[in-house]
Design an enzyme around this catalytic site. Structure first.
Site, short mmCIF file in Angstrom:
data_model
loop_
_atom_site.label_atom_id
_atom_site.label_comp_id
_atom_site.label_asym_id
_atom_site.label_seq_id
_atom_site.Cartn_x
_atom_site.Cartn_y
_atom_site.Cartn_z
N ASP A 278 36.70 38.17 43.59
CA ASP A 278 37.96 37.49 44.00
C ASP A 278 37.45 36.37 45.10
O ASP A 278 36.78 36.53 45.85
CB ASP A 278 38.72 38.54 44.66
N GLU A 320 36.10 34.82 39.83
CA GLU A 320 37.34 34.38 39.91
C GLU A 320 37.53 33.07 40.65
O GLU A 320 37.50 32.91 41.90
CB GLU A 320 38.11 35.32 40.75
C1 GLC Z 1 42.77 35.72 44.24
C2 GLC Z 1 44.16 36.88 43.48
C3 GLC Z 1 45.43 36.39 44.26
C4 GLC Z 1 45.06 36.61 45.53
C5 GLC Z 1 44.19 35.72 46.39
C6 GLC Z 1 43.69 36.15 47.72
O1 GLC Z 1 43.21 34.60 43.81
O2 GLC Z 1 44.10 36.59 41.94
O3 GLC Z 1 46.19 37.34 43.69
O4 GLC Z 1 46.45 36.12 46.21
O5 GLC Z 1 42.97 35.94 45.59
O6 GLC Z 1 42.90 37.19 47.64
#
Ligand code: GLC
Length: 636
Positions: A278, A320
């Site tokens: 993430d 991500e």
């Molecule tokens: C990522 C997740 C999102 C979250 C962010 C902070 O982008 O997809 O939902 O708010 O990380 O953890």
């Protein structure tokens, strides 16, 4: 870097006899890159080599503790390294509670996932979170505990076992960039522990924060403005890129790297097969930059990958990184680490461009994105998708818009098409948008954004269904591991429920996080319902995809130029052609005019019937075609 006799002996003593040789062999392969990256990051710190040796010893212990079933999976995968690139792979993404109540409920839905053809299940964060607001679980308090209302660690192990038996790999989030403000590290920092303060970026005054802010972006400009939060107990200001209760970790501290790496390996030992890393772009901060995609962030990911290769080699890493197209390919590794970073990454620009193509009834941005996307290293794959739990972020398309020399208002118009004031078919909502050039994002479930809530006539209904199937059809054939977002397969709409109102008011993304719709689920095999028709068409596409090896992620993808900009012709491998109409008018595509294809007779992949050269496409229509005769060897 070679393994010293002393370290080899220390590691051997921590490894069981049956696993020693393979562990050490993998370690020897990974050691040069691992040591290079970690010494570049931390080599200047006193005691680096001792720290490095201690890290490897912990990794060896975790490998020894790895359950036999998972080691067998590691071995199986080492003989099928491309397993996740298969045309058979299909992902599904859901919140545990929204989908099934808790982890045991998810296990009970495995037959449904199998019916759909799912082979990869991404469960959004299920680890223990802070009480109160927690960003949908992305504020983690403990990486070794499941959130109690969702189950326990033994439920997780039972679930991963059942999923494995069903041929489904579990993907879990590893929130790498930050922890919750009640994580033990944060609590210790707030209690004044100087060692733990160094786990975070803390500042006594606004001097440095202001210098950083000068070039930083904002993730939640309206609900969490700024990137720093005043926390007197922690000694002043704490870096918080996201919400104030999510404290960014300080990866200049080797203890942070080791802590997160070992947390990852412990979860891998519970049966997690894929980690969604993430917020990966944010791991390294540098004054004068936007503090995203810094080289060191990539070194951290590469070092993590080396450790996974050594101790849990069947496990995949997924970045991500919701960043513009040019910044994305490095997440697969570059240079001496080509193909040695993450195996998977979201192709967010392509996702956004497919929505843009619908709004504009013009496929120009899709062409730009594909043109700007280089081929990937072997044994890596994009994640192709239509929707997820976050907003559709339009800003990732900025470089593509600039390259196409469009007027600067283009993204605003696209966002407007799906936003609150939309006059067309979409029912969506703007997310965090403020100011003229802050397009930010759009919230809403796919079906709602595609018209299901503004249906007046039967034709409207069919158009809304066709648009949903069109976007998923593209995600299924464009080349990658496609991901279905929970509820889209049932054409579920936005969550307007009273029960979710407070969450939505605080964070508009809850619009696209509805509870699984049991009523629609019961209708899924009924062709007289929208749900039944969409579900049947998606399943037909999924079933067909499985029979077409040219749709595997490692097969080439090429967009062919078409005179009519509303139309798309996508070639995969040498024998597959997807054609699609992104306009609300019926159109005709002359297959003979497509360059690079020798006179080829095409069959419809579903009916197996030959198709005419002048191919008719309904409004928002698409077709998957297979060549009867193989094109020129010289065609590219
Ligand atoms: C990522 C997740 C999102 C979250 C962010 C902070 O982008 O997809 O939902 O708010 O990380 O953890």
């Amino acid at each position: 870097m070679i393994l010293s006799t002393d370290l080899r002996a220390r590691l051997s003593s921590r490894l069981s006899a049956d696993r020693r040789a393979e562990f050490l062999a993998r370690l020897s392969r990974e050691l040069p890159l691992l040591h290079e990256r970690l010494s570049s990051l931390y080599g200047a710190a006193p005691g680096f080599e001792a720290w490095f040796a201690a890290l490897l010893q912990s990794v060896a212990e975790l490998h020894t503790a790895r359950p036999a079933a998972l080691c067998s999976l590691d071995i199986e995968r080492s003989t099928m390294l491309d397993w996740f690139q298969s045309q058979d792979m299909l992902g599904y993404c859901a919140y545990v509670d929204r989908f099934a109540g808790d982890l045991n409920g998810v296990a009970a839905r495995i037959p449904y996932l199998r019916e759909l053809g799912v082979r990869y299940l991404h469960l959004l964060p299920f680890l223990r979170t802070r009480a109160g607001d927690n960003d949908g679980g992305f504020a983690v308090s403990s990486y070794d505990e499941v959130e109690p209302r969702l189950g326990s660690m033994s439920d997780l192990e039972a679930l991963t076992g059942e999923l494995r038996a069903a041929g489904i790999s579990l993907c879990a989030d590893l929130v790498l960039n930050h922890v919750a403000d009640d994580h033990p590290w944060a609590l210790a920092a707030a209690a004044g522990d100087a060692g733990f303060r160094r786990h975070f970026h803390t500042f006594a005054d606004r001097d440095l924060p202001d210098r950083y802010e000068a070039t930083l972006g904002q993730v939640f400009p309206l609900t969490a403005p700024g990137n720093f939060t005043e926390v007197p107990a922690a000694g002043g200001w704490v870096w918080t890129t996201f919400y104030p209760y999510q404290w960014d970790l300080n990866y200049t501290n080797p203890e942070v790297f080791a802590g997160m790496a070992l947390a990852l390996l412990r979860l891998a030992n519970r049966g997690v097969e894929v980690f969604r890393l993430d917020s990966a772009p944010y791991l390294w901060k540098r004054v004068g930059t936007d503090c995203r995609n810094q080289p060191e962030a990539h070194w951290i990911l590469q070092a993590l990958r080396c450790l996974v290769q050594i101790a849990a080699p069947g496990v995949l890493l997924k970045a991500e990184a919701i960043v513009p197209t040019p910044e994305l390919p490095p997440y697969f590794g570059e240079g001496d680490a080509d193909g040695r970073e993450c195996q998977l990454a979201y192709q967010s620009s392509l996702m956004a461009a497919s929505w843009a193509a619908l709004a504009e009834q013009h496929t120009g941005l899709l062409h730009e994105v594909i043109a700007g996307t280089p081929p990937l290293p072997p044994l890596t794959s994009w994640i192709s998708y239509v929707r997820c739990h976050d907003d559709i972020g339009w800003n990732v398309l900025r470089p593509d818009v600039e390259r196409s020399r469009s007027d600067p208002g283009r993204l605003e118009r696209i966002a407007g098409f799906f936003g609150d004031e939309a006059s067309g078919y979409a029912s969506g909502s703007a997310f965090q948008a403020q100011g003229a050039d802050a397009v930010h994002g759009t919230n809403g479930m796919a079906a709602a954004l595609l018209g299901s809530e503004k249906v007046r006539t039967v034709a409207d209904l069919h158009d809304a269904e066709a648009r949903l199937v069109l976007l998923y059809g593209l995600a299924l054939c464009i080349g990658g591991l496609p991901l279905i977002y929970m509820g889209d397969e049932l054409a579920q709409g936005n969550d307007y429920s009273e029960g979710s109102r407070a969450a939505r008011d605080a964070d508009g993304r809850w619009l696209q996080r509805p509870p699984f719709d049991e009523r629609r689920w019961a209708q899924r095999l009924d062709p007289d319902t929208t749900t039944g028709r969409v579900y049947a068409r998606l399943r037909a596409l999924i079933a067909c995809r499985k029979t077409l090896p040219c749709l595997a992620a490692n097969q080439p993808t090429q967009l062919l130029p078409v005179e009519n900009p509303a139309l798309l012709a996508l070639r995969r491998g040498s024998s597959f052609l997807a054609v699609a109409n992104f306009s609300g008018r019926p159109e005709t595509l002359d297959l003979r005019a497509l360059p690079g294809l020798t006179p080829t007779r095409w069959r419809d992949c579903f009916s197996q019937r030959p198709v005419p050269d002048e191919f008719p496409l309904d409004a928002w229509g698409q077709a998957w075609l297979q060549a009867d005769s193989v094109p020129d060897a010289g065609a590219s």
